[in-house]
Design a protein around this motif. Structure first.
Motif, PDB file in Angstrom:
ATOM      1  N   UNK A 285     -27.203   6.184   8.225  1.00 16.77           N
ATOM      2  CA  UNK A 285     -25.758   6.404   8.316  1.00 16.77           C
ATOM      3  C   UNK A 285     -25.111   6.364   6.943  1.00 16.77           C
ATOM      4  N   UNK A 286     -25.575   5.452   6.086  1.00 15.87           N
ATOM      5  CA  UNK A 286     -25.047   5.390   4.722  1.00 15.87           C
ATOM      6  C   UNK A 286     -25.387   6.649   3.943  1.00 15.87           C
ATOM      7  N   UNK A 287     -26.593   7.196   4.185  1.00 12.92           N
ATOM      8  CA  UNK A 287     -26.969   8.437   3.507  1.00 12.92           C
ATOM      9  C   UNK A 287     -26.092   9.596   3.958  1.00 12.92           C
ATOM     10  N   UNK A 288     -25.780   9.647   5.249  1.00 14.58           N
ATOM     11  CA  UNK A 288     -24.882  10.691   5.745  1.00 14.58           C
ATOM     12  C   UNK A 288     -23.494  10.567   5.130  1.00 14.58           C
ATOM     13  N   UNK A 289     -23.038   9.336   4.956  1.00 13.78           N
ATOM     14  CA  UNK A 289     -21.709   9.119   4.399  1.00 13.78           C
ATOM     15  C   UNK A 289     -21.670   9.384   2.904  1.00 13.78           C
TER      16      UNK A 289
ATOM     17  N   UNK B 256     -21.412  -0.633   2.953  1.00 13.44           N
ATOM     18  CA  UNK B 256     -20.188  -1.376   3.308  1.00 13.44           C
ATOM     19  C   UNK B 256     -19.201  -0.497   4.061  1.00 13.44           C
ATOM     20  N   UNK B 257     -19.204   0.819   3.775  1.00 16.22           N
ATOM     21  CA  UNK B 257     -18.304   1.726   4.500  1.00 16.22           C
ATOM     22  C   UNK B 257     -18.685   1.779   5.967  1.00 16.22           C
ATOM     23  N   UNK B 258     -19.971   1.872   6.251  1.00 18.79           N
ATOM     24  CA  UNK B 258     -20.433   1.905   7.646  1.00 18.79           C
ATOM     25  C   UNK B 258     -20.168   0.569   8.329  1.00 18.79           C
ATOM     26  N   UNK B 259     -20.412  -0.533   7.603  1.00 17.52           N
ATOM     27  CA  UNK B 259     -20.164  -1.855   8.205  1.00 17.52           C
ATOM     28  C   UNK B 259     -18.688  -2.043   8.540  1.00 17.52           C
ATOM     29  N   UNK B 260     -17.806  -1.460   7.701  1.00 16.05           N
ATOM     30  CA  UNK B 260     -16.381  -1.534   8.011  1.00 16.05           C
ATOM     31  C   UNK B 260     -16.052  -0.788   9.278  1.00 16.05           C
ATOM     32  N   UNK B 261     -16.674   0.378   9.499  1.00 17.73           N
ATOM     33  CA  UNK B 261     -16.451   1.115  10.737  1.00 17.73           C
ATOM     34  C   UNK B 261     -16.977   0.374  11.938  1.00 17.73           C
ATOM     35  N   UNK B 262     -18.097  -0.348  11.783  1.00 17.25           N
ATOM     36  CA  UNK B 262     -18.626  -1.152  12.899  1.00 17.25           C
ATOM     37  C   UNK B 262     -17.676  -2.297  13.231  1.00 17.25           C
ATOM     38  N   UNK B 263     -17.161  -2.953  12.196  1.00 19.63           N
ATOM     39  CA  UNK B 263     -16.270  -4.099  12.403  1.00 19.63           C
ATOM     40  C   UNK B 263     -14.988  -3.687  13.106  1.00 19.63           C
ATOM     41  N   UNK B 264     -14.460  -2.489  12.797  1.00 20.40           N
ATOM     42  CA  UNK B 264     -13.229  -2.013  13.419  1.00 20.40           C
ATOM     43  C   UNK B 264     -13.468  -1.359  14.765  1.00 20.40           C
ATOM     44  N   UNK B 265     -14.737  -1.286  15.197  1.00 20.00           N
ATOM     45  CA  UNK B 265     -15.045  -0.709  16.488  1.00 20.00           C
ATOM     46  C   UNK B 265     -15.083   0.803  16.503  1.00 20.00           C
ATOM     47  N   UNK B 266     -15.079   1.450  15.339  1.00 22.98           N
ATOM     48  CA  UNK B 266     -15.116   2.899  15.288  1.00 22.98           C
ATOM     49  C   UNK B 266     -16.535   3.443  15.416  1.00 22.98           C
TER      50      UNK B 266
ATOM     51  N   UNK C 233     -20.944  10.197  13.374  1.00 23.67           N
ATOM     52  CA  UNK C 233     -20.458  11.528  12.987  1.00 23.67           C
ATOM     53  C   UNK C 233     -18.950  11.610  13.156  1.00 23.67           C
ATOM     54  N   UNK C 234     -18.443  11.053  14.271  1.00 26.63           N
ATOM     55  CA  UNK C 234     -16.991  11.064  14.494  1.00 26.63           C
ATOM     56  C   UNK C 234     -16.260  10.247  13.436  1.00 26.63           C
ATOM     57  N   UNK C 235     -16.857   9.131  13.024  1.00 25.66           N
ATOM     58  CA  UNK C 235     -16.243   8.278  12.002  1.00 25.66           C
ATOM     59  C   UNK C 235     -16.180   8.990  10.644  1.00 25.66           C
ATOM     60  N   UNK C 236     -17.229   9.780  10.350  1.00 22.31           N
ATOM     61  CA  UNK C 236     -17.302  10.427   9.042  1.00 22.31           C
ATOM     62  C   UNK C 236     -16.681  11.821   9.013  1.00 22.31           C
ATOM     63  N   UNK C 237     -16.317  12.367  10.171  1.00 23.94           N
ATOM     64  CA  UNK C 237     -15.854  13.750  10.205  1.00 23.94           C
ATOM     65  C   UNK C 237     -14.618  13.976   9.350  1.00 23.94           C
TER      66      UNK C 237
ATOM     67  N   UNK D 270     -17.188  17.158   5.464  1.00 22.58           N
ATOM     68  CA  UNK D 270     -18.077  17.883   6.378  1.00 22.58           C
ATOM     69  C   UNK D 270     -19.517  17.421   6.159  1.00 22.58           C
ATOM     70  N   UNK D 271     -20.224  17.244   7.232  1.00 20.60           N
ATOM     71  CA  UNK D 271     -21.627  16.815   7.133  1.00 20.60           C
ATOM     72  C   UNK D 271     -22.492  17.744   7.954  1.00 20.60           C
ATOM     73  N   UNK D 272     -23.757  17.814   7.570  1.00 20.02           N
ATOM     74  CA  UNK D 272     -24.736  18.670   8.259  1.00 20.02           C
ATOM     75  C   UNK D 272     -25.554  17.797   9.182  1.00 20.02           C
ATOM     76  N   UNK D 273     -25.269  17.844  10.450  1.00 17.98           N
ATOM     77  CA  UNK D 273     -25.974  17.007  11.416  1.00 17.98           C
ATOM     78  C   UNK D 273     -26.763  17.859  12.392  1.00 17.98           C
TER      79      UNK D 273
END
Length: 560
Positions: free
Chosen positions: A511-515, A520-530, A549-553, A557-560
């Motif tokens: 997930x960090x590689x996608x972002x 820490x960015x991904x952990x922040x999204x987990x903490x906020x429930x996103x 993907x929804x959190x990073x959209x 743009x990402x290639x998933x």
């Protein structure tokens, strides 16, 4: 009647007054063809090439003859031994010509290979030629051994720091130190003994302007290989190097020994035998810091790193630079091969012979059931409590009842583990062909990983007389693995888009590689429930791909 076409072939190893020069051989062959009314369509010569040490197919002149586009009916040679000194080489050459519809004709021996009698007679002459070559070799070996036993040199150039001087005690020459260069060699040996690397010694020689080795062009500096080869030479300890073969037929660095089995040591050495062995250990063993140059490894391609083995001594060949060219070097016998033509040959065979083979990527099927993980934890707690109760003093009936409970909990734990994914199922998913994966590699590191999974053995033999690269030097066998795995570093999205959708859960690192940012960015999204996270064993992915993907959209743009 159709006029027969013929080509002329001549060979000589060393031109002497007793030898028949290639010009005389060609003249005799041309006269022979003219007397029979044959049309000469080509002349091919191998001058300075030994038939004992070089098979016909390894000689440039004979290879040009076989590759000639002009059709011919006969190959005219002066004698059988001009073509081959070994029976097996003669038979192979004759078989190759028969496949082309041609035959061998000898001027001096009146051999007609188109008849069975002539073929048998030619084979007998080839046997005698091989016997003569063996006798010559034995005489030369005995003469060399006799000269060395008397302290004389049998000829040839001497290593840097030594020279040939007249024998003060009789005829011939002996080896002596070169006063203009020996101190430079002594300085090199002292630096290796104190722990300096070969590269640092090379830099020192070029900085102080040490005289270059013989044969180097004016203005050319010392090279890494020149220093390395000189420091491996047994002449440092006053010994006489030879290149004799052992019982298994492999060549290697050896020294001349006396009747007692000990090396013959002269008084012109600059180190003791023990010091020479210390130098050899420092230059040979990979773990020693003097064994290689980091710069030479860093500036050469890793495509064939640790994949090529020396055919002579069956040891790995390591990267280096020889006269500025990326090369592979055997630290034991000194064999060297230029990397570029070897890599081109291996890649060409990979594409032609293995390009259509299917390649796979490993995936883990982990069930999506967070409740099963919690159930597994409860069963483990109950199983530990029941096992602890069995250790207490109880009646036979209670012990039997607790044993049955333990068995039931074990069965339940096995089912919960399968449901929770603790025993994930590994699958091999088809990605694409070797050719497709190879085209997706972005650098030689990725290409090296593909080659490492395809090659079983890759051996290189020593160069033939002309010193050029020939495919006959290479022995390449492919791996028997029918499901080669695509290296993780290679992105296979362009081949197989649905590979990115094989599993709905991903790890925090992915997930960090996608972002494209820190975790820490991904952990922040987990903490906020996103981002949805499930509770599973830490070895398995726990983040829902769709929520990531929804959190990073909105971020990019990402290639998933």
């Amino acid at each position: 009647m159709t006029q027969r076409a013929a080509v002329l072939y001549a060979r000589i190893s060393v031109s002497t007054e007793e030898s028949v020069s290639v010009q005389r051989q060609i003249a005799s062959a041309r006269k022979y063809a003219s007397a029979r009314g044959w049309r000469v369509v080509g002349e091919f010569i191998d001058d300075g090439v030994s038939a004992t040490h070089n098979k016909p197919e390894h000689r440039p002149g004979w290879r040009s003859l076989l590759g000639s586009p002009v059709p011919f009916d006969a190959v005219v040679v002066w004698k059988v031994d001009r073509l081959a000194r070994r029976v097996i080489d003669f038979l192979h050459a004759d078989e190759t010509l028969q496949a082309r519809g041609a035959a061998i004709v000898c001027v001096e021996q009146s051999i007609d290979m188109t008849t069975g009698e002539g073929r048998a007679f030619a084979q007998m002459l080839a046997v005698f030629g091989e016997m003569e070559a063996s006798a010559i070799s034995s005489r030369i070996t005995a003469a060399r051994a006799h000269l060395i036993s008397q302290g004389r040199i049998p000829g040839g150039l001497q290593p840097y720091g030594w020279r040939s001087v007249p024998n003060p005690d009789g005829p011939g020459y002996v080896r002596g130190q070169d006063p203009e260069r020996i101190e430079w060699v002594r300085g090199m040996a002292e630096r290796v003994l104190r722990g300096d690397t070969v590269y640092s010694i090379q830099t020192w020689l070029n900085t102080v302007g040490a005289p270059a080795p013989r044969g180097r062009q004016p203005g050319r500096s010392w090279g890494y290989s020149s220093v390395d080869i000189l420091m491996r030479n047994p002449v440092l300890a006053g010994m006489f190097p030879v290149n004799s073969r052992n019982a298994r037929g492999r060549e290697g660095p050896q020294v001349r020994r006396g009747e007692d089995g000990h090396p013959i040591v002269a008084a012109d050495g600059i180190v003791t035998v023990e010091q020479y062995r210390t130098i050899l250990h420092a230059l040979t063993h990979k773990a020693h810091h003097s064994a290689g140059s980091k710069k030479s490894r860093r500036t050469t391609s890793p495509l064939l790193a640790l994949l090529v083995t020396c055919r002579t001594c069956e040891r790995l060949m390591y990267r280096c630079r020889n006269v500025g060219k990326p090369s592979l070097f055997c630290r034991h016998c000194g064999q060297m091969v230029t990397m570029l033509p070897l890599a081109d040959y291996v890649v060409r065979r990979l594409v032609n012979e293995r390009g259509s083979q299917r390649m796979y990527r490993r995936t883990l099927d982990v069930p999506n059931d967070p409740g099963a993980a919690r159930k597994l934890a409860d069963i483990d707690h109950a199983l530990r409590a029941t096992a602890l109760a069995l250790t207490e003093d109880r009646t036979e009936a209670d012990t039997r009842s607790l044993s049955e409970e333990v068995a039931r909990l074990k069965r339940a734990r096995l089912a919960a583990r399968k449901q929770a994914g603790a025993e994930a199922v590994e699958r091999m998913v088809y990605v694409g062909t070797v050719q497709q994966v190879w085209n997706l590699c972005v650098d030689d590191d990725q290409r090296h990983e593909v080659l490492a999974g395809q090659i079983a053995t890759l051996m290189v033999s020593k160069a033939v007389a002309d010193g050029q690269f020939h495919s006959s030097r290479v022995e390449l066998t492919w791996s028997a693995n029918r499901k080669p795995v695509v290296p993780e570093a290679i992105s296979v999205g362009p081949i197989h888009r649905r590979m990115r959708e094989l599993h709905p859960w991903i790890s925090l690192r992915e997930a960090s590689r996608l972002a494209g940012s820190s975790e820490s960015v991904i952990k922040g999204g987990i903490k906020r429930g996103q981002i949805t996270q499930r509770k599973v064993h830490r070895a398995h992915p726990s983040l829902e791909r769709a929520s990531v993907i929804a959190f990073l959209r909105d971020r990019r743009p990402i290639d998933c």
